[in-house]
Motif scaffolding. Structure first.
Motif, PDB file in Angstrom:
ATOM      1  N   VAL A   1      75.947  60.554  87.463  1.00 14.11           N
ATOM      2  CA  VAL A   1      74.719  60.842  86.719  1.00 14.11           C
ATOM      3  C   VAL A   1      73.576  61.180  87.667  1.00 14.11           C
ATOM      4  O   VAL A   1      73.408  60.533  88.695  1.00 14.11           O
ATOM      5  CB  VAL A   1      74.327  59.636  85.846  1.00 14.11           C
ATOM      6  N   SER A   2      72.816  62.180  87.310  1.00 15.93           N
ATOM      7  CA  SER A   2      71.576  62.462  88.017  1.00 15.93           C
ATOM      8  C   SER A   2      70.518  62.825  86.988  1.00 15.93           C
ATOM      9  O   SER A   2      70.840  63.272  85.880  1.00 15.93           O
ATOM     10  CB  SER A   2      71.752  63.593  89.031  1.00 15.93           C
ATOM     11  N   ALA A   3      69.261  62.583  87.342  1.00 19.70           N
ATOM     12  CA  ALA A   3      68.168  62.906  86.427  1.00 19.70           C
ATOM     13  C   ALA A   3      67.004  63.466  87.224  1.00 19.70           C
ATOM     14  O   ALA A   3      66.749  63.044  88.360  1.00 19.70           O
ATOM     15  CB  ALA A   3      67.740  61.656  85.661  1.00 19.70           C
ATOM     16  N   ASN A   4      66.310  64.416  86.633  1.00 16.47           N
ATOM     17  CA  ASN A   4      65.164  65.052  87.270  1.00 16.47           C
ATOM     18  C   ASN A   4      64.046  65.229  86.256  1.00 16.47           C
ATOM     19  O   ASN A   4      64.307  65.512  85.080  1.00 16.47           O
ATOM     20  CB  ASN A   4      65.545  66.441  87.804  1.00 16.47           C
ATOM     21  N   LEU A   5      62.808  65.050  86.743  1.00 23.21           N
ATOM     22  CA  LEU A   5      61.647  65.380  85.932  1.00 23.21           C
ATOM     23  C   LEU A   5      61.228  66.789  86.331  1.00 23.21           C
ATOM     24  O   LEU A   5      60.972  67.050  87.518  1.00 23.21           O
ATOM     25  CB  LEU A   5      60.530  64.377  86.197  1.00 23.21           C
ATOM     26  N   VAL A   6      61.206  67.698  85.374  1.00 20.67           N
ATOM     27  CA  VAL A   6      60.981  69.110  85.676  1.00 20.67           C
ATOM     28  C   VAL A   6      59.706  69.571  84.982  1.00 20.67           C
ATOM     29  O   VAL A   6      59.552  69.385  83.765  1.00 20.67           O
ATOM     30  CB  VAL A   6      62.178  69.965  85.209  1.00 20.67           C
ATOM     31  N   ARG A   7      58.782  70.149  85.769  1.00 16.75           N
ATOM     32  CA  ARG A   7      57.497  70.626  85.243  1.00 16.75           C
ATOM     33  C   ARG A   7      57.479  72.141  85.272  1.00 16.75           C
ATOM     34  O   ARG A   7      57.602  72.745  86.341  1.00 16.75           O
ATOM     35  CB  ARG A   7      56.347  70.105  86.104  1.00 16.75           C
ATOM     36  N   PHE A   8      57.310  72.729  84.110  1.00 16.05           N
ATOM     37  CA  PHE A   8      57.259  74.185  83.971  1.00 16.05           C
ATOM     38  C   PHE A   8      55.814  74.606  83.699  1.00 16.05           C
ATOM     39  O   PHE A   8      55.188  74.105  82.757  1.00 16.05           O
ATOM     40  CB  PHE A   8      58.108  74.650  82.780  1.00 16.05           C
ATOM     41  N   ALA A   9      55.281  75.535  84.485  1.00 17.39           N
ATOM     42  CA  ALA A   9      53.972  76.125  84.205  1.00 17.39           C
ATOM     43  C   ALA A   9      54.099  77.044  82.983  1.00 17.39           C
ATOM     44  O   ALA A   9      55.215  77.457  82.619  1.00 17.39           O
ATOM     45  CB  ALA A   9      53.485  76.908  85.414  1.00 17.39           C
ATOM     46  N   PRO A  10      52.974  77.384  82.341  1.00 16.54           N
ATOM     47  CA  PRO A  10      53.054  78.285  81.182  1.00 16.54           C
ATOM     48  C   PRO A  10      53.874  79.535  81.496  1.00 16.54           C
ATOM     49  O   PRO A  10      53.662  80.181  82.524  1.00 16.54           O
ATOM     50  CB  PRO A  10      51.580  78.620  80.916  1.00 16.54           C
ATOM     51  N   GLY A  11      54.813  79.854  80.630  1.00 19.07           N
ATOM     52  CA  GLY A  11      55.654  81.036  80.793  1.00 19.07           C
ATOM     53  C   GLY A  11      56.869  80.828  81.675  1.00 19.07           C
ATOM     54  O   GLY A  11      57.763  81.674  81.710  1.00 19.07           O
ATOM     55  N   ALA A  12      56.922  79.719  82.412  1.00 18.99           N
ATOM     56  CA  ALA A  12      58.055  79.496  83.320  1.00 18.99           C
ATOM     57  C   ALA A  12      59.266  79.013  82.535  1.00 18.99           C
ATOM     58  O   ALA A  12      59.136  78.324  81.527  1.00 18.99           O
ATOM     59  CB  ALA A  12      57.681  78.481  84.391  1.00 18.99           C
ATOM     60  N   ARG A  13      60.432  79.379  83.014  1.00 21.37           N
ATOM     61  CA  ARG A  13      61.673  78.961  82.333  1.00 21.37           C
ATOM     62  C   ARG A  13      62.849  79.066  83.300  1.00 21.37           C
ATOM     63  O   ARG A  13      62.780  79.750  84.315  1.00 21.37           O
ATOM     64  CB  ARG A  13      61.947  79.817  81.094  1.00 21.37           C
ATOM     65  N   THR A  14      63.941  78.405  82.908  1.00 22.47           N
ATOM     66  CA  THR A  14      65.180  78.524  83.678  1.00 22.47           C
ATOM     67  C   THR A  14      65.775  79.914  83.464  1.00 22.47           C
ATOM     68  O   THR A  14      65.413  80.621  82.525  1.00 22.47           O
ATOM     69  CB  THR A  14      66.231  77.505  83.192  1.00 22.47           C
ATOM     70  N   HIS A  15      66.703  80.276  84.309  1.00 17.90           N
ATOM     71  CA  HIS A  15      67.597  81.385  84.007  1.00 17.90           C
ATOM     72  C   HIS A  15      68.612  80.899  82.963  1.00 17.90           C
ATOM     73  O   HIS A  15      68.731  79.701  82.692  1.00 17.90           O
ATOM     74  CB  HIS A  15      68.335  81.851  85.268  1.00 17.90           C
ATOM     75  N   TRP A  16      69.352  81.819  82.399  1.00 14.71           N
ATOM     76  CA  TRP A  16      70.498  81.435  81.572  1.00 14.71           C
ATOM     77  C   TRP A  16      71.447  80.604  82.436  1.00 14.71           C
ATOM     78  O   TRP A  16      71.646  80.912  83.616  1.00 14.71           O
ATOM     79  CB  TRP A  16      71.238  82.676  81.057  1.00 14.71           C
ATOM     80  N   HIS A  17      72.018  79.566  81.872  1.00 17.50           N
ATOM     81  CA  HIS A  17      72.929  78.712  82.633  1.00 17.50           C
ATOM     82  C   HIS A  17      73.735  77.840  81.675  1.00 17.50           C
ATOM     83  O   HIS A  17      73.477  77.815  80.461  1.00 17.50           O
ATOM     84  CB  HIS A  17      72.154  77.842  83.628  1.00 17.50           C
TER      85      HIS A  17
END
Ligand code: MN
Length: 135
Positions: A36-52
């Protein structure tokens, strides 16, 4: 018992995996045999992951702001603090902030036999990102 003090640097999400400004704080990285791993991820407005996709699924829990997510073939969905999203094993998807809002989520992942937690694909285009969300 193992206490990790507030000493781990925030990592910038690399452009090979993300569009826009994304910052990642490691929350949990338990040694084997845990996967198990966990991360806190902060996205600025408009930011997003790639498809995955995640070989053993992924849970994200929104803690701040307003976000968007989509599975391949489904509508864009708005997600808000307190919402929990389960992305099924190998379900292609993306997640990120809404156009005018930050979004923060806790992401919980499990590694497979090869320790893989994610397989990255192509960027989410502006057209895909701008599709009207499901009501
Ligand atoms: Mn994901």
């Amino acid at each position: 018992m193992q206490i990790t003090r507030n000493s781990i640097q925030t990592v910038k999400g690399p452009p090979a995996w993300f569009t826009g400004d994304v910052h990642i704080d490691a929350v949990a990285a338990a040694p084997a045999p845990s996967r198990v791993s966990a991360n806190l991820v902060r996205f600025a407005p408009g930011a997003r992951t790639h498809w995955h996709r995640h070989p053993l699924s992924q849970t994200v829990f929104v803690t701040e702001g307003v976000g968007l997510c989509q599975r391949r073939g489904g509508p864009v969905e708005v997600i808000r603090p307190g919402d929990r999203v389960l992305f099924e094993a190998d379900e292609e998807h993306w997640h990120g902030a809404a156009p005018g809002r930050f979004m923060v989520h806790l992401a919980i992942n499990e590694g497979d036999d090869e320790n893989a937690v994610v397989h990255w694909s192509t960027p989410v285009t502006d057209e895909e990102y701008s599709a009207p969300p499901a009501p």
